[in-house]
Scaffold this motif. Structure first.
Motif, mmCIF file in Angstrom:
data_model
loop_
_atom_site.group_PDB
_atom_site.id
_atom_site.type_symbol
_atom_site.label_atom_id
_atom_site.label_comp_id
_atom_site.label_asym_id
_atom_site.label_seq_id
_atom_site.Cartn_x
_atom_site.Cartn_y
_atom_site.Cartn_z
ATOM 1 N N MET A 1 0.832 -1.176 0.000
ATOM 2 C CA MET A 1 0.000 0.000 0.000
ATOM 3 C C MET A 1 0.875 1.237 0.000
ATOM 4 S SD MET A 1 -2.968 -1.122 2.561
ATOM 5 C CE MET A 1 -2.524 -2.759 3.083
ATOM 6 N N LEU A 2 0.332 2.308 -0.569
ATOM 7 C CA LEU A 2 1.116 3.531 -0.717
ATOM 8 C C LEU A 2 0.227 4.737 -0.490
ATOM 9 C CD1 LEU A 2 3.824 4.814 -1.640
ATOM 10 C CD2 LEU A 2 2.911 4.744 -3.960
ATOM 11 N N ASN A 3 0.679 5.657 0.318
ATOM 12 C CA ASN A 3 -0.008 6.914 0.564
ATOM 13 C C ASN A 3 1.042 8.002 0.420
ATOM 14 O OD1 ASN A 3 -1.349 9.160 1.481
ATOM 15 N ND2 ASN A 3 -1.976 8.266 3.430
ATOM 16 N N ARG A 4 1.184 8.534 -0.775
ATOM 17 C CA ARG A 4 2.219 9.519 -1.077
ATOM 18 C C ARG A 4 1.619 10.580 -1.972
ATOM 19 N NH1 ARG A 4 5.933 10.925 1.864
ATOM 20 N NH2 ARG A 4 7.631 11.853 0.778
ATOM 21 N N ILE A 5 1.923 11.844 -1.716
ATOM 22 C CA ILE A 5 1.391 12.934 -2.510
ATOM 23 C C ILE A 5 2.480 13.972 -2.747
ATOM 24 C CG2 ILE A 5 0.495 14.193 -0.526
ATOM 25 C CD1 ILE A 5 -1.904 14.946 -2.343
ATOM 26 N N ILE A 6 2.472 14.551 -3.940
ATOM 27 C CA ILE A 6 3.364 15.659 -4.282
ATOM 28 C C ILE A 6 2.492 16.761 -4.864
ATOM 29 C CG2 ILE A 6 5.295 16.444 -5.698
ATOM 30 C CD1 ILE A 6 6.282 13.524 -5.731
ATOM 31 N N LEU A 7 2.598 17.940 -4.305
ATOM 32 C CA LEU A 7 1.806 19.084 -4.745
ATOM 33 C C LEU A 7 2.724 20.267 -5.029
ATOM 34 C CD1 LEU A 7 -0.877 18.957 -1.920
ATOM 35 C CD2 LEU A 7 -1.207 18.218 -4.277
ATOM 36 N N ILE A 8 2.375 21.070 -6.015
ATOM 37 C CA ILE A 8 3.049 22.342 -6.260
ATOM 38 C C ILE A 8 1.970 23.400 -6.331
ATOM 39 C CG2 ILE A 8 4.444 23.703 -7.852
ATOM 40 C CD1 ILE A 8 5.843 21.143 -8.691
ATOM 41 N N GLY A 9 2.119 24.423 -5.517
ATOM 42 C CA GLY A 9 1.134 25.494 -5.492
ATOM 43 C C GLY A 9 1.641 26.675 -4.707
ATOM 44 N N ARG A 10 0.732 27.619 -4.479
ATOM 45 C CA ARG A 10 1.073 28.843 -3.744
ATOM 46 C C ARG A 10 0.361 28.861 -2.395
ATOM 47 N NH1 ARG A 10 4.193 32.207 -6.436
ATOM 48 N NH2 ARG A 10 4.220 32.050 -8.703
ATOM 49 N N THR A 11 1.056 29.348 -1.398
ATOM 50 C CA THR A 11 0.462 29.464 -0.074
ATOM 51 C C THR A 11 -0.605 30.554 -0.102
ATOM 52 O OG1 THR A 11 2.243 30.962 0.571
ATOM 53 C CG2 THR A 11 2.497 28.639 1.157
ATOM 54 N N PHE A 48 -7.866 24.093 -2.815
ATOM 55 C CA PHE A 48 -7.225 24.662 -1.641
ATOM 56 C C PHE A 48 -7.026 23.541 -0.636
ATOM 57 C CE2 PHE A 48 -9.334 27.959 -3.932
ATOM 58 C CZ PHE A 48 -8.393 28.977 -3.940
ATOM 59 N N ILE A 49 -5.762 23.143 -0.484
ATOM 60 C CA ILE A 49 -5.432 21.927 0.247
ATOM 61 C C ILE A 49 -4.719 22.278 1.554
ATOM 62 C CG2 ILE A 49 -4.128 19.766 0.127
ATOM 63 C CD1 ILE A 49 -4.512 20.055 -2.992
ATOM 64 N N PRO A 50 -5.274 21.842 2.689
ATOM 65 C CA PRO A 50 -4.617 22.107 3.975
ATOM 66 C C PRO A 50 -3.370 21.237 4.143
ATOM 67 C CG PRO A 50 -6.670 20.917 4.315
ATOM 68 C CD PRO A 50 -6.561 21.186 2.844
ATOM 69 N N VAL A 51 -2.298 21.869 4.638
ATOM 70 C CA VAL A 51 -1.016 21.189 4.829
ATOM 71 C C VAL A 51 -0.584 21.382 6.281
ATOM 72 C CG1 VAL A 51 1.410 21.097 4.129
ATOM 73 C CG2 VAL A 51 -0.359 21.615 2.426
ATOM 74 N N VAL A 52 -0.061 20.309 6.878
ATOM 75 C CA VAL A 52 0.440 20.344 8.257
ATOM 76 C C VAL A 52 1.896 19.888 8.243
ATOM 77 C CG1 VAL A 52 0.169 19.403 10.585
ATOM 78 C CG2 VAL A 52 -1.854 19.811 9.158
ATOM 79 N N THR A 53 2.756 20.636 8.926
ATOM 80 C CA THR A 53 4.153 20.225 9.098
ATOM 81 C C THR A 53 4.459 20.143 10.589
ATOM 82 O OG1 THR A 53 4.950 22.512 9.001
ATOM 83 C CG2 THR A 53 4.903 21.290 6.926
ATOM 84 N N TRP A 54 5.431 19.315 10.931
ATOM 85 C CA TRP A 54 5.792 19.080 12.331
ATOM 86 C C TRP A 54 7.272 19.353 12.583
ATOM 87 C CZ3 TRP A 54 2.256 17.901 16.060
ATOM 88 C CH2 TRP A 54 0.985 17.512 15.616
ATOM 89 N N ARG A 55 7.603 19.626 13.829
ATOM 90 C CA ARG A 55 8.962 19.735 14.368
ATOM 91 C C ARG A 55 9.797 20.794 13.636
ATOM 92 N NH1 ARG A 55 6.937 14.878 14.489
ATOM 93 N NH2 ARG A 55 6.778 13.788 16.470
ATOM 94 N N GLU A 74 5.768 17.468 -0.311
ATOM 95 C CA GLU A 74 5.729 16.007 -0.391
ATOM 96 C C GLU A 74 5.246 15.486 0.953
ATOM 97 O OE1 GLU A 74 9.234 14.026 -2.272
ATOM 98 O OE2 GLU A 74 10.060 16.054 -2.028
ATOM 99 N N GLY A 75 4.382 14.495 0.908
ATOM 100 C CA GLY A 75 3.894 13.949 2.163
ATOM 101 C C GLY A 75 2.855 12.874 1.949
ATOM 102 N N VAL A 95 -2.896 17.183 4.213
ATOM 103 C CA VAL A 95 -1.614 16.600 3.829
ATOM 104 C C VAL A 95 -0.651 16.787 4.988
ATOM 105 C CG1 VAL A 95 0.357 16.799 2.268
ATOM 106 C CG2 VAL A 95 -1.968 16.989 1.369
ATOM 107 N N ILE A 96 -0.060 15.695 5.434
ATOM 108 C CA ILE A 96 0.995 15.746 6.444
ATOM 109 C C ILE A 96 2.312 15.761 5.672
ATOM 110 C CG2 ILE A 96 2.018 14.672 8.479
ATOM 111 C CD1 ILE A 96 -0.924 15.614 8.801
ATOM 112 N N ALA A 97 2.962 16.917 5.635
ATOM 113 C CA ALA A 97 4.162 17.095 4.816
ATOM 114 C C ALA A 97 5.400 16.627 5.552
ATOM 115 C CB ALA A 97 4.315 18.554 4.420
ATOM 116 N N ASP A 98 6.270 15.925 4.822
ATOM 117 C CA ASP A 98 7.574 15.596 5.383
ATOM 118 C C ASP A 98 8.690 16.280 4.615
ATOM 119 O OD1 ASP A 98 7.902 13.882 3.097
ATOM 120 O OD2 ASP A 98 6.978 12.259 4.216
ATOM 121 N N ASN A 99 8.324 17.027 3.556
ATOM 122 C CA ASN A 99 9.306 17.788 2.794
ATOM 123 C C ASN A 99 8.588 18.964 2.142
ATOM 124 O OD1 ASN A 99 11.574 18.647 1.466
ATOM 125 N ND2 ASN A 99 11.733 16.877 0.117
ATOM 126 N N VAL A 100 9.114 20.158 2.342
ATOM 127 C CA VAL A 100 8.591 21.358 1.699
ATOM 128 C C VAL A 100 9.767 22.048 1.024
ATOM 129 C CG1 VAL A 100 7.510 23.607 2.044
ATOM 130 C CG2 VAL A 100 6.727 21.640 3.375
#
Length: 147
Positions: A1-11, A48-55, A74-75, A95-100
């Motif tokens: 199984m795979l849950n991976r997303i890549i988005l390009i857009g403006r904040t 309009f996609i909500p993005v969350v980043t951690w740490r 990416e997340g 989207v839980i991002a692990d790379n911006v």
């Protein structure tokens, strides 16, 4: 199984930095991603996609991202739910991002993933083409080509 997303857009707004009770940094922002087609009236549409980043990534986003910046995210997609004040179940997809990656500098002139670094050309502006004033042909032999 795979849950991976890549988005390009403006904040759509400046990121919102908060800390959990345990002291972990979390940032939220929304990314406007253009759809690859226009509406029947000829207008461009966006999601309009909500993005969350951690740490550490959350702190970096809070320090360097601003409204309107072009970024790649990416997340993974996460769906969570909770019960609101009225007792109704609310579902949230984000989207839980692990790379911006920052795709342009703060002055919107050039592609850059490293904030605050010099372009190696002295006082030349980041908005200028470094080859614009040269005008000379580039000498490339067939041995230099990868094909």
């Amino acid at each position: 199984m795979l849950n991976r997303i890549i988005l390009i857009g403006r904040t759509t707004r400046d990121p919102e930095l908060r800390y959990t009770p345990a002291g972990v940094a979390v940032t939220q922002f929304t990314l406007a991603v253009d759809r690859p087609f226009t509406s029947q009236s000829g207008e461009k549409e966006a999601d309009f996609i909500p993005v969350v980043t951690w740490r550490q990534l959350a702190e970096t986003c809070a320090n360097y991202l601003r409204k309107g910046r072009l970024v790649a995210v990416e997340g993974r997609i996460q769906v969570r739910n909770y019960e609101n004040n009225e007792g109704k179940r609310v579902y949230v997809t984000e989207v839980i991002a692990d790379n911006v990656r920052f795709l342009e500098s703060a002055n919107r002139g050039s592609v850059s993933t490293n904030e605050g670094t010099s372009n190696g050309r002295g006082s030349q502006s980041n908005n200028q083409d470094p080859f614009a004033d040269d005008g000379k042909p580039i000498d490339i032999s067939d041995d230099d080509l990868p094909f």
